[in-house]
Design an enzyme around this catalytic site. Sequence first.
Site, short mmCIF file in Angstrom:
data_model
loop_
_atom_site.label_atom_id
_atom_site.label_comp_id
_atom_site.label_asym_id
_atom_site.label_seq_id
_atom_site.Cartn_x
_atom_site.Cartn_y
_atom_site.Cartn_z
N THR A 51 0.86 -1.17 0.00
CA THR A 51 0.00 0.00 0.00
C THR A 51 0.90 1.22 0.00
O THR A 51 1.65 1.45 0.95
CB THR A 51 -0.92 0.01 1.24
N LYS A 99 -6.56 1.43 -3.79
CA LYS A 99 -6.27 0.89 -2.45
C LYS A 99 -6.34 1.99 -1.40
O LYS A 99 -6.83 1.77 -0.28
CB LYS A 99 -4.90 0.22 -2.43
N LYS A 109 0.01 4.86 8.83
CA LYS A 109 0.53 5.08 7.48
C LYS A 109 -0.58 5.22 6.45
O LYS A 109 -0.61 6.17 5.66
CB LYS A 109 1.46 3.93 7.08
#
Length: 298
Positions: free
Chosen positions: A96, A172, A240
């Site tokens: 990701t 994503k 994150k």
Amino acid sequence: MRVAVIGLGSMGMGAALSLVKAPGMQVAGCDPRESARAEFAAAGGTPAASAAEIPAGTEGVLVLVVNAQQAEAALFGPQGAAPRLAQGAVIVNSCTLAPEDARRLAAAAEARGFLYVDAPVSGGAVGARAGTMTVMASGSPAALAKAQPLLDAVAKKVWVLGEEPGLGSTMKVVHQLLAGVHIAVAAEAMALGIKSGLDPRAVFDIVTTAAGNSWMFENRMPHVLEADETPRSAVDIFVKDLGLVGDLARAVAFPAPLAAQAHQLFVSARAQGHGGKDDAFVIRAYQALTGIRLPKEG
């Protein structure tokens, strides 16, 4: 097909084991942790401590590390996989990461004569081990064709979003907005129930049979009920990932207040020392604010 998986974490290990079970695959698995390498070797794979140790002539590499920096180092750094790859090999990057990082890594791969598929995944550790992940892919027809046997082994559904690298990563990031907010609100609902005097097991049982349920509530709240902080996906991951959501939203001038609030809850849990724990334990942020006792705590 000679392939390698870089990163044998909760998702990477499952994907690597699914590849080992697939016919016609010779699979190397790369991870610095001796315990991960031993588990992979016991399943019939070829372990490697660094990407530079994967077999020469590898035709496909699946990257499942934490972020863009780790992916770049694993592929193109001094101990990276690039010198071990066959000409025309395909890199399937399933980390990701920001769309601009996907485009940058794709350009670096293509400059070296490799094909590149931007292919983030969802499905968790269970889906990875079952070979039923969902893949959000973008790449050239040639890259996708080369990657097809690898993707078939690890995924139940491959969504092709276009040829341009970065489209998969964009999808994503949008997905992680939902995932992160759903985990945070699941924790909020459970914490509110506990604070209000409800039995947490009853909260779980009722919500999971009613309209307010979500996949994340049903999947994550058992970790809280069992006081199991083992990180299938850690608080730090959503620090994150929701950060990436904020970056994308700012880049396209889009307000994302729910994602921002959820992000701050994960940051709060991390600041309290829970970054390495299972992401369900974002509930610790609510515990710090309200003084609730979580299940199985004295």
